[in-house]
Design a protein around this motif. Structure first.
Motif, PDB file in Angstrom:
ATOM      1  N   ASP A 193     -44.974  25.352 -11.549  1.00  0.00           N
ATOM      2  CA  ASP A 193     -45.284  24.616 -10.319  1.00  0.00           C
ATOM      3  C   ASP A 193     -46.781  24.386 -10.136  1.00  0.00           C
ATOM      4  O   ASP A 193     -47.251  24.164  -9.013  1.00  0.00           O
ATOM      5  CB  ASP A 193     -44.738  25.385  -9.097  1.00  0.00           C
ATOM      6  N   ARG A 194     -47.534  24.434 -11.219  1.00  0.00           N
ATOM      7  CA  ARG A 194     -48.981  24.256 -11.105  1.00  0.00           C
ATOM      8  C   ARG A 194     -49.313  22.883 -10.531  1.00  0.00           C
ATOM      9  O   ARG A 194     -48.785  21.857 -10.966  1.00  0.00           O
ATOM     10  CB  ARG A 194     -49.650  24.420 -12.472  1.00  0.00           C
ATOM     11  N   GLU A 195     -50.213  22.880  -9.561  1.00  0.00           N
ATOM     12  CA  GLU A 195     -50.656  21.626  -8.955  1.00  0.00           C
ATOM     13  C   GLU A 195     -51.914  21.100  -9.637  1.00  0.00           C
ATOM     14  O   GLU A 195     -52.232  19.918  -9.541  1.00  0.00           O
ATOM     15  CB  GLU A 195     -50.925  21.827  -7.464  1.00  0.00           C
ATOM     16  N   LYS A 196     -52.652  21.985 -10.306  1.00  0.00           N
ATOM     17  CA  LYS A 196     -53.888  21.598 -10.984  1.00  0.00           C
ATOM     18  C   LYS A 196     -53.875  22.103 -12.424  1.00  0.00           C
ATOM     19  O   LYS A 196     -53.192  23.072 -12.753  1.00  0.00           O
ATOM     20  CB  LYS A 196     -55.101  22.156 -10.244  1.00  0.00           C
ATOM     21  N   TRP A 197     -54.682  21.437 -13.256  1.00  0.00           N
ATOM     22  CA  TRP A 197     -54.794  21.845 -14.654  1.00  0.00           C
ATOM     23  C   TRP A 197     -55.640  23.101 -14.798  1.00  0.00           C
ATOM     24  O   TRP A 197     -55.378  23.935 -15.637  1.00  0.00           O
ATOM     25  CB  TRP A 197     -55.417  20.712 -15.478  1.00  0.00           C
ATOM     26  N   GLY A 198     -56.684  23.205 -13.996  1.00  0.00           N
ATOM     27  CA  GLY A 198     -57.513  24.406 -14.009  1.00  0.00           C
ATOM     28  C   GLY A 198     -58.594  24.400 -15.074  1.00  0.00           C
ATOM     29  O   GLY A 198     -58.885  23.389 -15.715  1.00  0.00           O
ATOM     30  N   GLU A 199     -59.181  25.566 -15.275  1.00  0.00           N
ATOM     31  CA  GLU A 199     -60.280  25.733 -16.215  1.00  0.00           C
ATOM     32  C   GLU A 199     -59.755  25.934 -17.633  1.00  0.00           C
ATOM     33  O   GLU A 199     -58.702  26.526 -17.830  1.00  0.00           O
ATOM     34  CB  GLU A 199     -61.114  26.953 -15.800  1.00  0.00           C
ATOM     35  N   PRO A 246     -55.895  12.431 -15.713  1.00  0.00           N
ATOM     36  CA  PRO A 246     -55.399  11.199 -15.102  1.00  0.00           C
ATOM     37  C   PRO A 246     -54.422  11.474 -13.962  1.00  0.00           C
ATOM     38  O   PRO A 246     -54.007  10.552 -13.263  1.00  0.00           O
ATOM     39  CB  PRO A 246     -54.699  10.493 -16.270  1.00  0.00           C
ATOM     40  N   GLY A 247     -54.038  12.736 -13.794  1.00  0.00           N
ATOM     41  CA  GLY A 247     -53.094  13.097 -12.745  1.00  0.00           C
ATOM     42  C   GLY A 247     -52.776  14.574 -12.823  1.00  0.00           C
ATOM     43  O   GLY A 247     -53.255  15.279 -13.720  1.00  0.00           O
ATOM     44  N   PRO A 248     -51.971  15.100 -11.899  1.00  0.00           N
ATOM     45  CA  PRO A 248     -51.619  16.516 -11.926  1.00  0.00           C
ATOM     46  C   PRO A 248     -50.681  16.828 -13.083  1.00  0.00           C
ATOM     47  O   PRO A 248     -50.106  15.912 -13.702  1.00  0.00           O
ATOM     48  CB  PRO A 248     -50.929  16.725 -10.573  1.00  0.00           C
ATOM     49  N   PRO A 249     -50.500  18.116 -13.402  1.00  0.00           N
ATOM     50  CA  PRO A 249     -49.572  18.479 -14.484  1.00  0.00           C
ATOM     51  C   PRO A 249     -48.171  17.956 -14.204  1.00  0.00           C
ATOM     52  O   PRO A 249     -47.707  17.983 -13.066  1.00  0.00           O
ATOM     53  CB  PRO A 249     -49.592  20.016 -14.461  1.00  0.00           C
ATOM     54  N   PRO A 250     -47.487  17.440 -15.226  1.00  0.00           N
ATOM     55  CA  PRO A 250     -46.127  16.932 -15.025  1.00  0.00           C
ATOM     56  C   PRO A 250     -45.161  18.063 -14.684  1.00  0.00           C
ATOM     57  O   PRO A 250     -45.328  19.193 -15.134  1.00  0.00           O
ATOM     58  CB  PRO A 250     -45.780  16.294 -16.372  1.00  0.00           C
ATOM     59  N   LYS A 251     -44.166  17.749 -13.885  1.00  0.00           N
ATOM     60  CA  LYS A 251     -43.165  18.737 -13.510  1.00  0.00           C
ATOM     61  C   LYS A 251     -42.045  18.747 -14.549  1.00  0.00           C
ATOM     62  O   LYS A 251     -40.905  18.364 -14.297  1.00  0.00           O
ATOM     63  CB  LYS A 251     -42.605  18.418 -12.114  1.00  0.00           C
TER      64      LYS A 251
END
Length: 264
Positions: free
Chosen positions: A241-247, A230-235
């Motif tokens: 500092d991950r911008e994406k959840w990834g595999e 639903p959105g990028p990983p919370p800070k």
């Protein structure tokens, strides 16, 4: 300081709050779980784990063990396994004995069989107003559940007898002290006693533990979490500092029984 020791016994309903607490802590750094948490109401995640634990404890086909710290009685970890094709002996003691009888009841419901990753337990909380992104996550939950049950049907032996691990959680403060192995050894001993194959749907972080106990990967499901998120990983510091959840990879793992010389 002496090394802590632990006692195994059957979990009871009074342990449910602690079991929920442990499960929440275990999955705090699991990307698949935390992505789904974003669509949950406050406390819904914990409540889902607690409801799942109640279902396990009350089921006649599930053994849910706890490892208790002998120093102060704190529950350090739990493991649940489900028998298929054998029936729990109602007079079984804390060690979780079972009888190799033909199962008369219906197959375990979904609330009893996907706890290795918490998927089923997370879905049992009461319906509430939708959270943004929740529908997409529900699609993911259905897809992973369908994939899991398809796998179970494929690996179930011809005679219909087997076991699967429905969840193994050790509080992070107790990890590295042998608690998980103490619990898992009980499950594999029962599988060997009755000549049963045993399998698990492992989270990304859990598979090395299962491999250590004789499980081998037989199938996997690879997800691009950003397709469902639903959105990028919370800070919040957990994922840096991950911008994406990834595999993310779910591993289906199985262990064949070892001969015990008991005739089973």
């Amino acid at each position: 300081m002496s090394k802590p020791t632990f006692t195994l016994s059957r979990a009871s309903l009074k342990d449910v709050p602690r079991i929920g607490e442990i499960a929440v802590r275990v999955f705090e750094t699991d990307t698949h779980s935390q992505m789904k948490v974003m669509t949950k109401k406050p406390d819904e995640w914990r409540q889902g784990f607690e409801e799942g634990a109640r279902n396990y404890i009350e089921s006649q086909r599930v053994v849910m063990l706890k490892a208790t710290d002998d120093r102060d009685g704190t529950v350090a970890g739990t493991l649940a396994w489900v028998f298929r094709g054998v029936e729990m002996d109602s007079s079984a003691g804390d060690s979780g004995d079972a009888t190799a009888q033909e199962e008369q009841a219906s197959e375990p419901g979904k609330e009893e069989s996907a706890g290795a990753t918490g998927d089923a337990a997370q879905d049992v909380a009461a319906e509430q107003a939708p959270v943004p992104g929740a529908e997409k996550v529900k699609e993911l939950e259905k897809m992973t559940s369908d994939h899991l049950y398809g796998f179970m049907d494929r690996v179930l032996p011809v005679d219909g007898r087997g076991m699967f691990v429905a969840g193994c959680s050790v509080d992070p403060s107790y990890q590295g002290q042998g608690v998980g192995s103490l619990l898992m050894d009980q499950a594999t001993e029962k599988a060997d006693m009755f000549g049963l194959s045993i399998w698990v749907h492992s989270s990304e972080a859990g598979w090395p533990f299962y491999a250590k106990h004789g499980f081998k990967e037989v199938e996997r499901l690879t997800l691009d979490l950003d397709e469902w998120a639903p959105g990028p990983p919370p800070k919040d510091g957990v994922f840096g500092d991950r911008e994406k959840w990834g595999e993310y990879i779910f591993r289906y793992m199985a262990r064949e029984p070892k001969s015990t010389g008991s005739g089973h």
